[in-house]
Structure formats: C-alpha cells, structure tokens
Design an enzyme around this catalytic site. Structure first.
Site, short mmCIF file in Angstrom:
data_model
loop_
_atom_site.label_atom_id
_atom_site.label_comp_id
_atom_site.label_asym_id
_atom_site.label_seq_id
_atom_site.Cartn_x
_atom_site.Cartn_y
_atom_site.Cartn_z
N SER A 173 0.83 -1.20 0.00
CA SER A 173 0.00 0.00 0.00
C SER A 173 0.87 1.25 0.00
O SER A 173 1.68 1.45 -0.89
CB SER A 173 -0.96 -0.04 1.19
OG SER A 173 -1.89 1.01 1.13
N ASP A 325 -2.87 6.19 -3.92
CA ASP A 325 -1.67 5.57 -3.35
C ASP A 325 -1.18 4.46 -4.28
O ASP A 325 -1.80 4.16 -5.30
CB ASP A 325 -1.95 5.08 -1.93
CG ASP A 325 -2.92 3.93 -1.87
OD1 ASP A 325 -3.67 3.72 -2.84
OD2 ASP A 325 -2.97 3.22 -0.83
N ASP A 327 -1.16 1.21 -4.56
CA ASP A 327 -2.03 0.12 -5.03
C ASP A 327 -3.44 0.60 -5.36
O ASP A 327 -4.33 -0.19 -5.61
CB ASP A 327 -2.07 -1.02 -4.02
CG ASP A 327 -2.73 -0.66 -2.71
OD1 ASP A 327 -2.60 0.50 -2.28
OD2 ASP A 327 -3.38 -1.54 -2.11
N ASP A 329 -6.00 2.02 -3.80
CA ASP A 329 -7.24 1.82 -3.04
C ASP A 329 -7.59 3.04 -2.19
O ASP A 329 -8.69 3.11 -1.63
CB ASP A 329 -7.18 0.55 -2.18
CG ASP A 329 -6.06 0.56 -1.14
OD1 ASP A 329 -5.27 1.53 -1.10
OD2 ASP A 329 -5.98 -0.42 -0.37
#
Length: 608
Positions: A173, A325, A327, A329
């Site tokens: 993340s 961000d 990834d 999400d």
C-alpha cells in the site's frame, strides 16, 4: 530462492551465534529464531546467508530481521524486505503465507479451487506474485493472474468476477519503499474475517514445506491464466455503472504517485465522459522507490505529496487534483478554495472527502427516486460522525460500530445485504460505492469526486465551498490524527505499556476538558470517573476511546495494524444551531485539536 547447494560450517555458525548472545549483541528472541534457521531443514536454503551474516558480525541487522516472527495478521503479512529473517518479507515468509492460505482453503473447500493474483509497482512484487502463483498451482488451484501493475480493488473485483476461492494482492500500500506485503482475500472479494482469519493464520504459522510448480510450465499448461484484458474492461464497466449523468466540463490533473493507478483511474474517468484528464508527469512512471514523492512515502493522506502537483495544476488551469496511493485503493484531492481565478488551493482530509461523497450520493439517489429507509452507509468508529448526520437527514441507516479496517465494511455489506448498500467510508481515504468489490477503491471514488467537482463548478461553487455548506447544514466537524512511530521489539513493548495506561490509568483532563467515559474495546468494558467498570456492546479490538465533556469531542487511541506506530484520532463538533461565524469556529476547533494532540503526546511520554 537462495541456492540450497551453498555450503557453510554449521558448527562455526552456531559458535558465532552463542558468542554474540553471550556478549549481548543479540536479543534472546533473535538468537532463538536464528538457531532455528541454521538447524532446521526447512530453512536449509537460507542457512548459508545467515551464517555469513554471523561471520561478518552484522548483529544489528540480524537482530532486526530475527527478533520476532513477522505476524500474519487478519489481512496478510507486511514488513521490510530482506533476503533472510523471520521478521522480514522474503521468499520464505511470502511462501509460508501462500502455502498456509492454500492449505486452509483446501481443508474447507472441496470443489474446484481457484485463486486470483495481482501485484503493484514495488520492488520484487512481480517475483512474489509468481512465487504465490507457483505455490497455489502446486496445491491444485487454477490461478487467474493480472499480468502487469494492477490495483487492489481490481483484484477484489477479480475474485468475485471469476468466483475464485481466494485472492492474493502483492502490495504494501502506502508504506515506505523498503516494504512489501501480501494482502489475502476470501471468496467474497473481501479480506479475511472470522473464522477464516484465525484459520489461515494458524496454517501459515505451522507451514514446514513449501511446494511449488514452475511458473512458465503452469502458464503453458493453462493452470495460470493471464486475464488482464478481459478483467480490465469488466472492472471499468462495473465502476462506470456507479456514476451519474451531468456536467463534465472540468480539467483534471491526476497522479498515481508512481503506483498502479493509471491502469484504472484514467480509463474510468474517460469512460464516464471526462475528456480533459492529464496524468502528472512527475509521478507517472511506475517506480517502487517513489522518487519524486516527499520522503518517498506515496500516501495521499500527506498534504506534502500535493505540493508539486498543485504547481502544475495552476500552470495548466486544472480544476481538480486527484492522487491515489501505490495500489490505488486510497484517494486524495486538492482543489481551489473558491471559484476565483487566483484562488488558493487546499487539500482535504479523508473525513472531509467522505462527507462530500456521502452528500453527493445521497442527493443523487434521492433525486432519482431510489432512496429508501432500508438503504445504508457503512463507516468505522474512527470515521467522522458527520457522515452519520448526513445519512440521518436523508433518512437512511448508518452502520458505524466497526473497528478500523475496510474488511469490516466489506463484511457488513454481505451481512446486511448488498442490495441496499450505498457507500463505505474509512477516514484513511478509503471509499467504496457499488458492490462489484469488497475493498476500498480509489477508482470509483476518483470518478464520483470528478462528477461532484463538475457539478459544483457548473453551480459556480468550489468543492471547499460545498463542504462549508455541508457544515452550515449539519454542524461543523473537525478531526485530526497523530501517529507516533515505535519500531522494533522495544517499540512493541512501549505500545503495549501505553495502551495499558490508557485503559487503566487514563488522564482526568485533555485540552482542559474533563474525561467523562473511557471505552476499552479490547475488554469491552467502559468506565466513568469515580464509577465501576461495566460491559458495553462493541466490536472487539485493541483500541481505547475517551469521551470528553464537550459534546462530540472525543479521542481514540490504537496501535496501527500495518505499521509499528500508535495512532491518536481526535474529534470535535459544533452543532449547526451554534454556528455564527464559520471561520471563527474553524479557528477555535483547530486550536482545540492542537491542544488535544499536545496533551495526548504528553500523557504518552509520562508527563501527566
């Protein structure tokens, strides 16, 4: 993996280990785990490297990567990458994670087994994704593989789209470049919930042998299926279905922060009718070092990541800045504070974005005649109560008695029924509209925020002015957060001691306000001053909430579930009927939040 043919002298290595322990150059727990990696056959591939570290007296490094066993939490395993170590992300700890997941799923699912796998732009993410695929294939799973950098919400979607038994997302993340991780998903497309979380954890921690099938052979045999073209199109179509018609006359500047977001956000915006979308060049290149992001931490919660993007937005005449961000999400935004050509720009917090999305969706659903009292939104305990007040005004339900973690929002969707779900909100910039996934999705949030920005521009209003209008209607809500890092074995002990103090010996006053109640969510007991403890109904978790004697003012304290730090969440509120001058109210509540932060920090340092 390291070659098992590398030779080393076990006797010498163990002698070096004993000598280091005797000189107190290693902690007892690190020495115990190092001994296991030197002597047990399952770690034979790694023993030569461990022995070399001992011979080179790299004791600080060894203690860091061996002082504990990196936990497989209820969402997966996350930490710093290092080639060896029980407390590091490497082939062994990732392999154990995939093997344990496979073993658990096989134990309860006797049908046709399949697993969805995707990965982000971090170092070694592709390697770890292939490793996981090899392990799942060896365990009898068919693997649906997103080849190329893809988002976490698309992985969640893939699990549901292909009706997979489980899923694995290789990403850390918004953590620093040194880190990586696996997030593990159940057949719902959500992260693991009871009883499966504990079941998978138990199997991961008991893995001895890791079985693998060569990746190229698995692809050739059709056991690993590259599916990104089909899934990309289906995912964007599912996201687009959550949008609404209306103005599209804005210019958008979007940053993927060196992550995967351009693979989904840009196609979704274009599919929704936004034609003037620019990807910020400084952050466009996929790069696990996040080189052009302040501190190399690509987190849209950090205002500083927007500084250079806003400069470009001013030059290009953009109306809205969006950033996701690595990834993709989480979403963050910046926008002009007014409609004036020379307006200042400002970012928004995750709670403020959540309030805007809640108001926008409920207004649009209501105008479409789709809203009923059975419809609902979902939030966590540390997400602003403003979204509940907005929902109350629209006569829809709010489910908000949830611990931190979007998996609990996903679980609530399935528990309450997806047909009446409208929006999930998490203060850490996580949002989901629609039921195509069960994890937060920056893609759909970006699309809806773009729609809202276009609507406000058409009404000669800025997003910030729209937010102020929400405050005038529902009351002023202000929130802030402090994170205190506590790394290493000593940090874990400090966190445990601090949480114990908040539970058993809390301060009497914070920011000049008296404590009226302390809620201990780990033991599910609450206590008022000079009163006995009593049980209360809530979701169990390692968190303490402290209510103060100003209505709507409270704080929450919890260790982070993904990083070695403690988080303080602070909340204040001014009812709408008490508002006279919004600027003055903002200033007063900002000062209160700052004092709350200072007093909480002082208490943590033992100054109270």
């Amino acid at each position: 993996m390291p070659s098992s043919s590398a030779a080393f002298d076990a006797t010498t290595a163990l002698a070096n280990l004993d000598a280091a322990l005797g000189e107190k150059l290693l902690s007892d727990s690190a020495a115990q785990n190092i001994r296991i990696w030197l002597t047990e056959p399952r770690y034979a591939d790694y023993a030569p490297q461990v022995a070399q570290h001992l011979a080179e007296r790299r004791f600080d490094q060894l203690d860091d990567v061996f002082w504990t066993i990196i936990p497989f939490g209820t969402g997966g395993r996350r930490g710093k990458m290092y080639p060896v170590g029980s407390n590091a992300i490497n082939d062994r700890t990732i392999g154990e994670s995939a093997q344990g997941l496979a073993d658990y799923v096989k134990g309860i699912d006797h049908g046709e087994l399949s697993c969805a796998i995707a990965y982000d732009t971090r170092h070694r993410s592709r390697d770890f994704a292939e490793l996981c695929a090899e392990i799942m294939v060896a365990a009898g799973f068919k693997v649906w593989f997103l080849d190329g950098f893809r988002s976490t919400p698309e992985l969640s979607f893939l699990v549901r789209f292909k009706q997979c038994s489980c899923g694995i997302m290789v990403t850390a993340s918004h953590n620093p470049p040194s880190d990586n991780a696996v997030k593990v998903y159940w057949s719902t497309g959500g992260q693991l919930l009871p009883p499966h979380d504990k079941g998978v954890i138990d199997r991961v921690m008991s893995v001895t042998t890791i079985h693998r099938s060569p990746f190229a052979d698995a692809v050739a045999d059709g056991k690993v299926v590259m599916c990104e073209k089909e899934v990309d199109q289906a995912f964007v179509t599912a996201v687009q279905a959550q949008g609404f018609s209306g103005p599209r006359g804005i210019k958008i500047l979007y940053s993927p922060l060196h992550g995967v977001g351009a693979s989904a956000v840009v196609p979704a915006l274009e599919a929704d009718g936004f034609k003037d979308v620019e990807v910020f060049a400084g952050h466009a290149a996929p790069d696990g070092d996040f080189p052009n992001v302040p501190g190399h931490v690509a987190n849209p919660e950090n205002k500083a990541v927007f500084d250079t993007i806003i400069e470009r937005a001013r030059q290009s005449g953009a109306d809205l800045v969006l950033a996701s961000d690595p990834d993709c999400d989480r979403i963050g935004l910046a926008a002009p504070t007014t409609t004036a050509a020379d307006s200042a720009w400002a970012t928004m917090t995750g709670n403020q974005i959540g309030a805007l999305l809640t108001e926008y969706l409920l207004e649009r659903w209501q105008k479409a005649g789709r809203l009923t009292p059975e419809h609902y939104i979902v939030k966590t305990l540390v997400t602003t109560e403003l979204v509940r007040r907005i929902a109350d005004a629209h006569q829809v339900r709010t489910y908000g008695n949830l611990q931190v973690g979007f998996k609990y929002i996903g679980g609530t969707i399935d528990e309450r029924g997806p047909d009446k779900f409208i929006l999930g909100i998490e203060e850490s910039h996580g949002y989901l509209a629609g039921t195509y996934a069960r994890d937060k999705d920056a893609v759909v949030a970006a699309m809806l925020l773009a729609e809202l920005a276009a609507n406000t521009k058409a009404a000669n209003q800025s997003l910030h002015e729209k937010l102020d209008a929400i405050y005038w209607q529902y009351g002023y809500h202000a929130e802030s957060q402090i994170a205190v890092k506590m790394p290493g074995s000593q940090g874990m002990q400090q966190m445990a001691a601090l949480m114990k103090r908040f539970r058993q010996q809390p301060t009497r006053q914070i920011a000049g306000l008296y404590v009226t109640r302390v809620r201990d969510y780990l033991n599910l007991v609450e206590r008022a001053p000079e009163a006995d403890s009593k049980p209360f109904d809530g979701p169990r978790g390692d968190m303490v909430m402290i209510d103060l004697d100003a209505p709507g003012t409270y704080v929450a304290v919890r260790p982070s579930g993904t990083e070695p730090k403690v988080k303080y969440y602070m909340f204040t509120y001014e009812p709408a009927e008490m508002l006279a001058n919004l600027d003055d109210t903002k200033s007063q509540h900002s000062a209160r939040l700052e004092q709350l932060g200072r007093d909480l920090t002082a208490f943590a340092q033992g100054e109270h």
